[in-house]
Design a protein around this motif. Sequence first.
Motif, PDB file in Angstrom:
ATOM      1  N   LEU A  33       0.765  -1.139  -0.015  1.00 26.06           N
ATOM      2  CA  LEU A  33       0.004   0.047  -0.066  1.00 26.06           C
ATOM      3  C   LEU A  33       0.964   1.209   0.023  1.00 26.06           C
ATOM      4  O   LEU A  33       0.546   2.271  -0.726  1.00 26.06           O
ATOM      5  N   SER A  36       2.164   1.540  -3.602  1.00 27.45           N
ATOM      6  CA  SER A  36       1.445   1.972  -4.579  1.00 27.45           C
ATOM      7  C   SER A  36       0.742   3.375  -4.245  1.00 27.45           C
ATOM      8  O   SER A  36       0.453   3.817  -5.441  1.00 27.45           O
ATOM      9  N   LEU A  37       0.391   3.709  -3.244  1.00 28.85           N
ATOM     10  CA  LEU A  37      -0.385   5.060  -2.693  1.00 28.85           C
ATOM     11  C   LEU A  37       0.653   6.258  -2.809  1.00 28.85           C
ATOM     12  O   LEU A  37       0.416   7.415  -3.032  1.00 28.85           O
ATOM     13  N   PHE A  38       1.940   5.896  -2.217  1.00 29.77           N
ATOM     14  CA  PHE A  38       2.982   6.969  -1.970  1.00 29.77           C
ATOM     15  C   PHE A  38       4.185   7.031  -2.923  1.00 29.77           C
ATOM     16  O   PHE A  38       4.559   8.159  -3.472  1.00 29.77           O
ATOM     17  N   GLU A  42       3.604   8.720 -10.850  1.00 30.49           N
ATOM     18  CA  GLU A  42       2.349   8.744 -11.595  1.00 30.49           C
ATOM     19  C   GLU A  42       2.671   8.606 -12.965  1.00 30.49           C
ATOM     20  O   GLU A  42       3.831   8.631 -13.322  1.00 30.49           O
ATOM     21  N   ARG A  51      -2.627   4.206 -10.432  1.00 32.45           N
ATOM     22  CA  ARG A  51      -2.304   3.614  -9.042  1.00 32.45           C
ATOM     23  C   ARG A  51      -3.478   2.243  -9.054  1.00 32.45           C
ATOM     24  O   ARG A  51      -3.171   1.463  -8.195  1.00 32.45           O
ATOM     25  N   ILE A  52      -4.606   2.483  -9.566  1.00 30.35           N
ATOM     26  CA  ILE A  52      -5.611   1.634  -9.440  1.00 30.35           C
ATOM     27  C   ILE A  52      -4.961   0.138  -9.732  1.00 30.35           C
ATOM     28  O   ILE A  52      -5.429  -0.929  -9.491  1.00 30.35           O
ATOM     29  N   TYR A  54      -2.516  -1.371  -9.297  1.00 22.82           N
ATOM     30  CA  TYR A  54      -1.811  -2.116  -8.194  1.00 22.82           C
ATOM     31  C   TYR A  54      -2.979  -2.868  -7.481  1.00 22.82           C
ATOM     32  O   TYR A  54      -2.696  -3.965  -6.676  1.00 22.82           O
ATOM     33  N   VAL A  55      -4.164  -2.700  -7.550  1.00 21.99           N
ATOM     34  CA  VAL A  55      -5.039  -3.748  -6.818  1.00 21.99           C
ATOM     35  C   VAL A  55      -5.960  -4.436  -8.078  1.00 21.99           C
ATOM     36  O   VAL A  55      -6.223  -5.354  -7.847  1.00 21.99           O
ATOM     37  N   MET A 204       2.192  -6.369  -4.368  1.00 21.84           N
ATOM     38  CA  MET A 204       0.805  -6.447  -3.988  1.00 21.84           C
ATOM     39  C   MET A 204       0.370  -7.919  -4.507  1.00 21.84           C
ATOM     40  O   MET A 204      -0.592  -8.272  -4.038  1.00 21.84           O
TER      41      MET A 204
ATOM     42  N   PHE B   5      -1.938  14.328  -2.168  1.00 18.54           N
ATOM     43  CA  PHE B   5      -1.961  12.684  -1.837  1.00 18.54           C
ATOM     44  C   PHE B   5      -3.462  12.471  -1.720  1.00 18.54           C
ATOM     45  O   PHE B   5      -3.827  11.475  -2.204  1.00 18.54           O
ATOM     46  N   MET B   8      -4.804  13.634  -5.668  1.00 15.08           N
ATOM     47  CA  MET B   8      -4.119  13.088  -6.697  1.00 15.08           C
ATOM     48  C   MET B   8      -4.479  13.741  -8.249  1.00 15.08           C
ATOM     49  O   MET B   8      -4.937  13.039  -8.986  1.00 15.08           O
ATOM     50  N   VAL B  15      -9.188   6.507  -7.295  1.00 14.69           N
ATOM     51  CA  VAL B  15      -7.932   5.774  -6.675  1.00 14.69           C
ATOM     52  C   VAL B  15      -8.539   5.291  -5.360  1.00 14.69           C
ATOM     53  O   VAL B  15      -8.322   4.086  -4.979  1.00 14.69           O
ATOM     54  N   ALA B  18     -11.124   2.759  -5.279  1.00  8.59           N
ATOM     55  CA  ALA B  18     -10.819   1.189  -5.626  1.00  8.59           C
ATOM     56  C   ALA B  18      -9.993   0.788  -4.579  1.00  8.59           C
ATOM     57  O   ALA B  18     -10.294  -0.588  -4.324  1.00  8.59           O
ATOM     58  N   PHE B  19      -9.256   1.529  -3.795  1.00 12.61           N
ATOM     59  CA  PHE B  19      -8.500   0.714  -2.681  1.00 12.61           C
ATOM     60  C   PHE B  19      -9.531   0.367  -1.396  1.00 12.61           C
ATOM     61  O   PHE B  19      -9.318  -0.469  -0.856  1.00 12.61           O
ATOM     62  N   THR B  22     -11.353  -2.554  -2.386  1.00 17.54           N
ATOM     63  CA  THR B  22     -10.541  -3.688  -2.179  1.00 17.54           C
ATOM     64  C   THR B  22     -10.408  -4.129  -0.650  1.00 17.54           C
ATOM     65  O   THR B  22     -10.591  -5.297  -0.280  1.00 17.54           O
TER      66      THR B  22
END
Lengths: 235, 75
Positions: A33, A36-38, A42, A51-52, A54-55, A204, B5, B8, B15, B18-19, B22
């Motif tokens: 996480l 992928s998020l930090f 981009e 980033r989507i 990664y899931v 991931m 952050f 985005m 984003v 989606a997370f 999940t």
Amino acid sequence: MLKYFEPNKIFSITSKAPKYVLFLFIILFSIGLTESLFLSPEDYKQSHSVRIMYVHVPAAWISIGIFTTLTVLSIVGFIFKIRNFFLITKSLAPSGFVFCVIALVTGSIWGKPTWGTWWAWDARITSMLILSLFYLMYLLAWRIYEKSDNVLKITTSITILGIINVPIIKYSVDWWNTLHQQASINILSKSTIHESMLFPLIIMTAAFALFSLLIFLMKYNTELIKIKNKGLDRL
Amino acid sequence: MINTFIFMNGYGVYVWSAFVFTIFSFAYLYTLTAVQYAKEKKKFVKKFGTLNSESAAFAKSQSINKEILSNYTSV
């Protein structure tokens, strides 16, 4: 060799393993996480919506992998009458279904900013939807026909029919003109994804695989105890 | 920094949803599986308690039954 994998022999391992798998999953998922998020960059075209991936991608990979495993184990179990294989497939299916739903929903969310639509009857997306229907049929067959002698025949038939769809999912982006992009990661040829994006994707994927192992172990133990409960009724 | 952050560049809502979807799916599946597991173990222990001493001794001679009883409190 198969005798070493008999439920009675491996229960001492499968009953203790979930807590260790859960611990490993939490560590790996937290790293995944964060990456992928930090930390991951981009995309030059898709910006942060990338980033989507990664899931979405690990969920799709694992749901396809689980369905392939279900099919192989069902066929081998059916031919050689190995009942334990059916316990394994029955315990694997729920996580496969959930991963398939995650792939569809996150794909739909990704589609909106990328293609301007939540859904398209595109070959890749439609074939993934068909896979989720096969998962649903498989799970329902176990629920409806659990007490019937035909349950193994029915569930194996569902997986055999469903596996035809798996190469269609894989090659749909090559065979037809689709909205969905072509594969960026190839085992046999050079991948087109940058290392900075590949690393979080691998982390991931490993975390998702651990989660499916965790659910599998818990389901498998539940199924074994269910059998033992029936055994106690006979005493 | 925090705004970048969270939002985005306008893609934050996609984003994050989606997370979050999940993570919720994981939590739901884990909880459901853990509840079923605990329920079956509880049922087993309850049934075991109703056995007469002879049947209980026979049942306990199977290693898997002993394992279920010893693991009753853990996940």
